[in-house]
Design a protein around this motif. Structure first.
Motif, short mmCIF file in Angstrom:
data_model
loop_
_atom_site.label_atom_id
_atom_site.label_comp_id
_atom_site.label_asym_id
_atom_site.label_seq_id
_atom_site.Cartn_x
_atom_site.Cartn_y
_atom_site.Cartn_z
N PHE A 245 0.72 -1.11 -0.16
CA PHE A 245 0.07 -0.08 0.07
C PHE A 245 1.02 1.24 -0.03
N TYR A 246 1.86 1.25 0.56
CA TYR A 246 2.89 2.43 0.58
C TYR A 246 3.17 2.73 -1.09
N ARG A 247 3.52 1.75 -1.87
CA ARG A 247 3.75 1.91 -3.10
C ARG A 247 2.50 2.45 -3.85
N ASP A 248 1.37 2.16 -3.65
CA ASP A 248 0.07 2.13 -4.44
C ASP A 248 -0.33 3.44 -3.93
N ASP A 249 -0.36 3.89 -2.64
CA ASP A 249 -0.92 5.27 -2.29
C ASP A 249 0.23 6.53 -2.64
N GLY A 250 1.58 6.03 -2.54
CA GLY A 250 2.30 6.91 -2.63
C GLY A 250 2.41 7.33 -4.19
N ASN A 251 2.41 6.42 -5.22
CA ASN A 251 2.02 6.72 -6.53
C ASN A 251 1.13 7.62 -6.77
N LYS A 252 -0.02 7.40 -6.19
CA LYS A 252 -1.28 8.20 -6.39
C LYS A 252 -0.98 9.61 -5.97
N VAL A 253 -0.23 9.80 -4.83
CA VAL A 253 -0.06 11.18 -4.15
C VAL A 253 0.94 11.77 -5.02
N TRP A 254 2.05 10.96 -5.52
CA TRP A 254 3.01 11.71 -6.29
C TRP A 254 2.56 12.09 -7.60
N GLU A 255 1.56 11.44 -8.25
CA GLU A 255 0.90 11.87 -9.32
C GLU A 255 0.21 13.11 -9.18
N ALA A 256 -0.56 13.32 -8.26
CA ALA A 256 -1.41 14.28 -7.68
C ALA A 256 -0.55 15.92 -7.64
N VAL A 257 0.60 15.61 -6.86
CA VAL A 257 1.62 16.72 -6.46
C VAL A 257 2.39 16.94 -7.85
N LYS A 258 2.76 16.17 -8.82
CA LYS A 258 3.31 16.52 -9.91
C LYS A 258 2.35 17.15 -10.88
N SER A 259 1.16 16.89 -11.01
CA SER A 259 0.16 17.56 -11.85
C SER A 259 0.19 19.05 -11.37
N PHE A 260 0.04 19.03 -10.02
CA PHE A 260 -0.05 20.56 -9.40
C PHE A 260 1.13 21.39 -9.95
N ALA A 261 2.35 20.78 -9.71
CA ALA A 261 3.60 21.45 -10.00
C ALA A 261 3.63 21.80 -11.54
N GLU A 262 3.02 20.86 -12.22
CA GLU A 262 3.25 21.02 -13.66
C GLU A 262 2.21 22.33 -13.92
N ASP A 263 0.87 22.37 -13.49
CA ASP A 263 0.14 23.31 -13.71
C ASP A 263 0.74 24.53 -13.29
N VAL A 264 1.32 24.81 -12.13
CA VAL A 264 1.92 26.14 -11.74
C VAL A 264 3.32 26.46 -12.66
N VAL A 265 3.95 25.73 -12.94
CA VAL A 265 5.10 25.68 -13.52
C VAL A 265 4.76 26.22 -15.28
N ASN A 266 3.56 25.63 -16.00
CA ASN A 266 3.15 26.03 -17.22
C ASN A 266 2.54 27.42 -16.89
N ILE A 267 2.00 27.96 -15.81
CA ILE A 267 1.64 29.30 -15.83
C ILE A 267 2.54 30.27 -15.86
N TYR A 268 3.74 30.28 -15.42
CA TYR A 268 4.86 31.19 -15.19
C TYR A 268 5.94 30.83 -16.09
N TYR A 269 6.18 29.64 -17.00
CA TYR A 269 7.08 29.58 -17.54
C TYR A 269 6.63 28.81 -19.03
N GLU A 270 6.92 29.76 -20.01
CA GLU A 270 6.29 29.60 -21.48
C GLU A 270 7.01 28.65 -22.32
N SER A 271 8.20 28.42 -21.77
CA SER A 271 8.99 27.51 -22.63
C SER A 271 10.35 27.17 -21.83
N ASP A 272 10.96 26.00 -22.37
CA ASP A 272 12.20 25.79 -21.74
C ASP A 272 13.26 26.88 -21.57
N GLU A 273 13.31 27.48 -22.61
CA GLU A 273 14.23 28.79 -22.50
C GLU A 273 14.19 29.62 -21.45
#
Length: 444
Positions: A245-273
């Motif tokens: 369950f540590y793996r299963d629940d951890g993966n779910k929380v990791w994906e939720a955090v990553k999705s949130f980080a992605e949303d915030v990064v894409n708001i402020y950073y238009e490109s890799d540059e």
């Protein structure tokens, strides 16, 4: 307390106890641990040889404990450490059970391999020694180094390199709340000279420092990426290992955090540059590398790398810490299940262990009390705890970020609901990675 002697409970803790990061798939029995098929044949349930059972064999190796200096701060009480190796087997009911234990890294006449078929107290003593070693690695490496100390590094670099108006500063600030304060308190009361480690733990008096220094030699940034760490240990298949369950629940929380980080990064950073040209973020990353290890990135070149990096920081300080901290009272308060020190050396021959020897090996009343108080205190939430997704200070005022936060909270609520449903009716529910029980930061 009722079940600590059972092999099932011993094995279960490797998956869902407070140190679920040690166990790994064993593809080949190491030379230093010469377990043969004949030794464990009676444990195997599929009419296969030990070699043929490869996909069902797991190992926990405490090599990092070898030659660590035991606590000698009390001249009246000798204390001992061990560096055991434990072989585990997934049976036909998908339960992970111990099938062989060697209490030293070097095999030989004075380093027997203990088996479930041995005398009752021999086997019990071997398991107690493994649990004690697991406690030391958990407290010093899994918990102290890999959540508390690394989160403090993240926090120091953030304060040094990022201005308060920077979006990454605003994003990370809630996740290092109180961390520097709690670590300062730990250095003053727990891991200092005459602190709690010296009073109660077998690694007190300097052994804990040796452990941290040794662990730092192999500490990498990649090991903080949750799905990657699971995969590296060969523990990623839900079909092969359904009750991790540590793996299963951890993966779910990791994906939720990553999705949130992605949303915030894409708001402020238009490109890799834009990421490459952000001097403050690059200085932040470089500072962490210099403060921690050369195995950490020196710079970030893409938005994807920045998203992953921010996910690591947030997940480590919140979910990973929760997973390895808040189960301490559950699993460590019954002393024989997690002895903080041992007063007799590990047995070097079979057939010598008695009940009296076990009692004399376990910690005395005073050390047990110190230990009990510590694991109780460490397992408590703050009075006004802020859990993952709660951002009452509103450092962000932009509407798109507020929408991203709302989306994040919705995902976390869904994960909490799934975990709650799975736990219903279970005698051993696993809830350490339920988002409604994950504080935002390392604060205890």
């Amino acid at each position: 307390m009722q079940h600590w002697q059972e092999d099932f409970m011993f094995g279960y803790q490797y998956l869902n106890g407070c140190n679920p990061v040690i166990i790994r798939k064993c593809t080949e029995i190491p030379e230093k641990f010469p377990v043969t098929h004949e030794m464990v044949e009676f444990c195997l349930e599929r009419d296969l040889t030990l070699e043929e059972e490869a996909g069902n064999i797991f190992i926990a190796d405490y090599e990092i404990m070898e030659n660590i200096t035991p606590n000698s701060t009390d001249p009246c009480t000798l204390q001992y450490l061990a560096a055991p190796i434990c072989l585990l087997y997934k049976n036909t009911q998908n339960k992970v059970l111990p099938i062989a234990i060697q209490l030293q890294q070097t095999p030989g006449e004075n380093s027997p391999i203990f088996l479930p078929s041995d005398e009752k107290y021999d086997w019990m003593m071997a398991k107690i020694w493994v649990r004690s070693s697991d406690f030391h690695v958990h407290q010093t490496v899994t918990h102290l180094l890999r959540t508390h100390l690394i989160s403090e590094v993240f926090g120091i670099a953030m304060f040094r390199q990022l201005p308060a108006v920077h979006p990454v500063y605003k994003l990370l600030l809630p996740h290092i709340r109180f961390t520097i304060a709690i670590n300062t308190k730990a250095r003053e009361q727990l891991i200092c000279e005459c602190g709690l480690f010296d009073k109660a733990n077998g690694t007190g008096g300097g052994g804990h420092v040796e452990l941290v220094q040794r662990a730092m030699k192999t500490f990498t940034y990649r090991s903080l990426i949750f799905p990657e760490a699971i995969k590296t240990r060969g523990m990623d298949s839900k079909e092969e290992l359904p009750h991790y369950f540590y793996r299963d629940d951890g993966n779910k929380v990791w994906e939720a955090v990553k999705s949130f980080a992605e949303d915030v990064v894409n708001i402020y950073y238009e490109s890799d540059e834009v990421v490459q040209k952000d001097e403050e973020v690059q200085a932040f990353v470089k500072d962490i590398c210099e403060l921690s290890s050369t195995e950490f990135p020196k710079c970030l070149k893409t938005r994807e790398q920045l998203i992953e990096y921010l996910t690591v920081v947030i997940f480590t300080a919140s979910a990973q810490h929760a997973a390895v901290n808040f189960g301490q009272y559950d699993w460590c308060s019954w002393i024989p299940n997690s002895p903080p020190t041992m007063r007799k050396p590990p047995p070097t021959q079979k057939g010598t262990v008695t009940v009296q020897y076990i009692i004399e090996s376990l910690p005395d009343r005073g050390r047990s009390c110190w230990h009990l108080g510590a694991v109780w205190a460490l397992s408590q939430f703050q009075e006004n705890e802020l859990f993952l997704g709660m951002y009452p200070d509103e450092h962000f005022i932009e509407k798109p970020v507020k929408e991203a936060m709302a989306k994040f909270r919705k995902k976390l609520t869904e994960v909490s609901h799934v975990i709650k449903e799975r736990n219903e009716g279970k005698k051993l529910p696993y809830y350490y990675l339920s988002p409604d029980r994950i504080p935002n930061s390392v604060a205890v």
